[in-house]
Scaffold this active site. Sequence first.
Site, short mmCIF file in Angstrom:
data_model
loop_
_atom_site.label_atom_id
_atom_site.label_comp_id
_atom_site.label_asym_id
_atom_site.label_seq_id
_atom_site.Cartn_x
_atom_site.Cartn_y
_atom_site.Cartn_z
CG ASP A 308 -2.05 1.00 1.11
OD1 ASP A 308 -2.43 1.32 -0.03
OD2 ASP A 308 -2.55 1.47 2.15
CB SER A 329 -6.60 2.92 -0.44
OG SER A 329 -6.13 2.98 0.89
CD GLN A 379 -4.76 1.35 -2.69
OE1 GLN A 379 -4.32 2.48 -2.83
NE2 GLN A 379 -4.30 0.53 -1.76
C1 LIG Z 1 -13.47 7.19 1.54
C2 LIG Z 1 -14.41 7.54 2.65
C3 LIG Z 1 -13.96 8.87 3.22
C4 LIG Z 1 -15.82 7.64 2.16
O1 LIG Z 1 -16.10 8.88 1.59
P1 LIG Z 1 -17.49 9.60 1.79
O2 LIG Z 1 -17.41 10.79 0.95
O3 LIG Z 1 -18.59 8.66 1.55
O4 LIG Z 1 -17.44 9.91 3.35
P2 LIG Z 1 -17.98 11.15 4.13
O5 LIG Z 1 -19.34 11.50 3.67
O6 LIG Z 1 -17.76 10.81 5.57
O7 LIG Z 1 -16.94 12.31 3.73
C5 LIG Z 1 -15.60 12.28 4.08
C6 LIG Z 1 -15.04 13.65 3.78
O8 LIG Z 1 -15.10 13.88 2.36
C7 LIG Z 1 -15.91 15.03 2.10
N1 LIG Z 1 -16.69 14.77 0.90
C8 LIG Z 1 -17.57 13.79 0.71
N2 LIG Z 1 -18.07 13.86 -0.54
C9 LIG Z 1 -17.47 14.91 -1.13
C10 LIG Z 1 -17.54 15.50 -2.41
N3 LIG Z 1 -18.34 15.00 -3.34
N4 LIG Z 1 -16.77 16.55 -2.70
C11 LIG Z 1 -15.94 17.07 -1.77
N5 LIG Z 1 -15.80 16.54 -0.53
C12 LIG Z 1 -16.57 15.50 -0.21
C13 LIG Z 1 -16.79 15.16 3.32
O9 LIG Z 1 -17.25 16.48 3.49
C14 LIG Z 1 -15.84 14.77 4.42
O10 LIG Z 1 -14.95 15.83 4.69
P3 LIG Z 1 -14.55 16.24 6.17
O11 LIG Z 1 -13.85 15.04 6.72
O12 LIG Z 1 -13.62 17.42 5.96
O13 LIG Z 1 -15.81 16.52 6.87
C15 LIG Z 1 -14.46 6.49 3.73
O14 LIG Z 1 -14.88 5.27 3.18
C16 LIG Z 1 -13.12 6.27 4.33
O15 LIG Z 1 -12.56 7.12 5.03
N6 LIG Z 1 -12.59 5.07 4.12
C17 LIG Z 1 -11.30 4.73 4.67
C18 LIG Z 1 -10.19 5.11 3.73
C19 LIG Z 1 -8.83 4.78 4.31
O16 LIG Z 1 -8.62 5.15 5.48
N7 LIG Z 1 -7.98 4.06 3.56
C20 LIG Z 1 -6.72 3.59 4.10
C21 LIG Z 1 -5.77 4.71 4.28
S1 LIG Z 1 -5.24 5.42 2.79
C22 LIG Z 1 -3.74 4.71 2.47
O17 LIG Z 1 -3.21 4.09 3.31
C23 LIG Z 1 -3.16 4.85 1.14
C24 LIG Z 1 -2.45 6.14 0.92
O18 LIG Z 1 -2.47 7.03 1.78
O19 LIG Z 1 -1.82 6.26 -0.16
#
Ligand SMILES: CC(C)(COP(=O)(O)OP(=O)(O)OC[C@H]1O[C@@H](n2cnc3c(N)ncnc32)[C@H](O)[C@@H]1OP(=O)(O)O)[C@@H](O)C(=O)NCCC(=O)NCCSC(=O)CC(=O)O
Length: 394
Positions: A308, A329, A379
């Site tokens: 990752d 991710s 991914q």
């Molecule tokens: C991806 C997700 C955020 C789902 O997104 P959602 O949009 O459905 O979630 P949500 O409604 O809670 O929104 C999260 C944030 O995005 C914003 N947001 C949502 N939709 C939006 C849009 N269309 N346009 C702009 N911003 C938007 C929200 O306001 C919020 O911001 P705010 O928070 O400011 O209020 C969630 O499934 C998630 O966090 N999953 C875990 C992902 C993860 O942790 N992966 C592993 C680490 S990454 C990794 O390790 C790899 C790497 O780093 O390379």
Amino acid sequence: MIKLNIKCNSCWSAGCGTETSLVIFRGEKDLKKKLLVMSLNNQCRRRFQTNMAEKELGGSHESSGLIAKNNILEAKEALKSEQDEVSQRRNSQYQQDLKSVLVTSVLNLEKLDVDLYRGTHHWVPRTQRLFGGQIVGQALVAAAKSVSDSLYAHSLHCYFVRAGDPKVPVLYQVDRTRDGRSFTVRSVKAIQHGQPILICQASFQTLQPSPLQHQFPMPVVPPPEDLLTVEELIHHYLSKPDLAEEAKKGLKKLLANEVPIEIKPVNPAHFYRLGPEQPRRLFWGRARGHIGEGNMKLHCCVAAYVSDYALLGTALLPYPEYRAKFAASLDHSMWFHSTFRSDEWMLYECESPWAGSSRGLVQGRMWRRDGVLAASCSQEGVLRVKPVTEPSKL
Ligand SMILES: CC(C)(COP(=O)(O)OP(=O)(O)OC[C@H]1O[C@@H](n2cnc3c(N)ncnc32)[C@H](O)[C@@H]1OP(=O)(O)O)[C@@H](O)C(=O)NCCC(=O)NCCSC(=O)CC(=O)O
């Protein structure tokens, strides 16, 4: 910038004909020497008769033509002191770091009950959400604990459904979905604050030889011994006098990170997004410290952790005019193809065939250094970007 073309005419392996190009930065004599020394030391591992043309690629640097022989002697002397320094450094690192922290800590889950485990965090990325590779690696450890030693992990499929909170531990709850004659499936839920942050299906198989065997060839790249580590590259960038304060701060934070894996980018400019690039990057990677032979399941868990790292960023490479304001991710799948050692250098090839709709798809291949394809992964991630206001001064 200067480009050195180094051709080996008489190394000890017959018909080697190795030719390599090293791009170095103007005025950085020590680095130039180091790169030359590395090349002499490792490209062919034996004495070179060198024909080196030093060629101006830009800027006001004036030298051109053949590098004098005494420069090579100087380089060879430097090689000896470099080797002494490297062996001293290795010894002291080996003392501190006998066992990989990935094994002693990150992937060493505490058993709470039958099929219920607790994991701790070691490295938390700047995003302050848990590193996806850590959660996947720990989920695979939990799944592997409930299958027999004669089974090997061959694939996993995960969704990251919530951000991981670095302030509390993660619980892993294993469901023994099915035990078959050849294949055994486990479902793992990673839980924080009473809610799932990751759901993972992992599948294990008994060893089954088959006449059907093929793989793509491994990309041709310089060996890890010829490349600089991320830390060495950062020190190099930090030594640049015109580096912007903001970039300096960012790089120092990166240096302070205790990432339990060692990385050597094949092309640092791609790695650090210094210009528009094809969405593809390559780096050598291995777990820091010693893991040792024998426990293939553990090596798969470590590879899941490593897989990752820097994967999703590949989708941003064609867009240097944008920075990610939100990148995470969404899912992660992995397939294990052959035995390997995750504490030995493996080439990680990452590419992104598609991006759109605020998402990017990335695929990775991990190669053993003998050319065997060890694992593949895939991914998709959310990528919300904003325009870059100032060009990078790295
Ligand atoms: C991806 C997700 C955020 C789902 O997104 P959602 O949009 O459905 O979630 P949500 O409604 O809670 O929104 C999260 C944030 O995005 C914003 N947001 C949502 N939709 C939006 C849009 N269309 N346009 C702009 N911003 C938007 C929200 O306001 C919020 O911001 P705010 O928070 O400011 O209020 C969630 O499934 C998630 O966090 N999953 C875990 C992902 C993860 O942790 N992966 C592993 C680490 S990454 C990794 O390790 C790899 C790497 O780093 O390379």
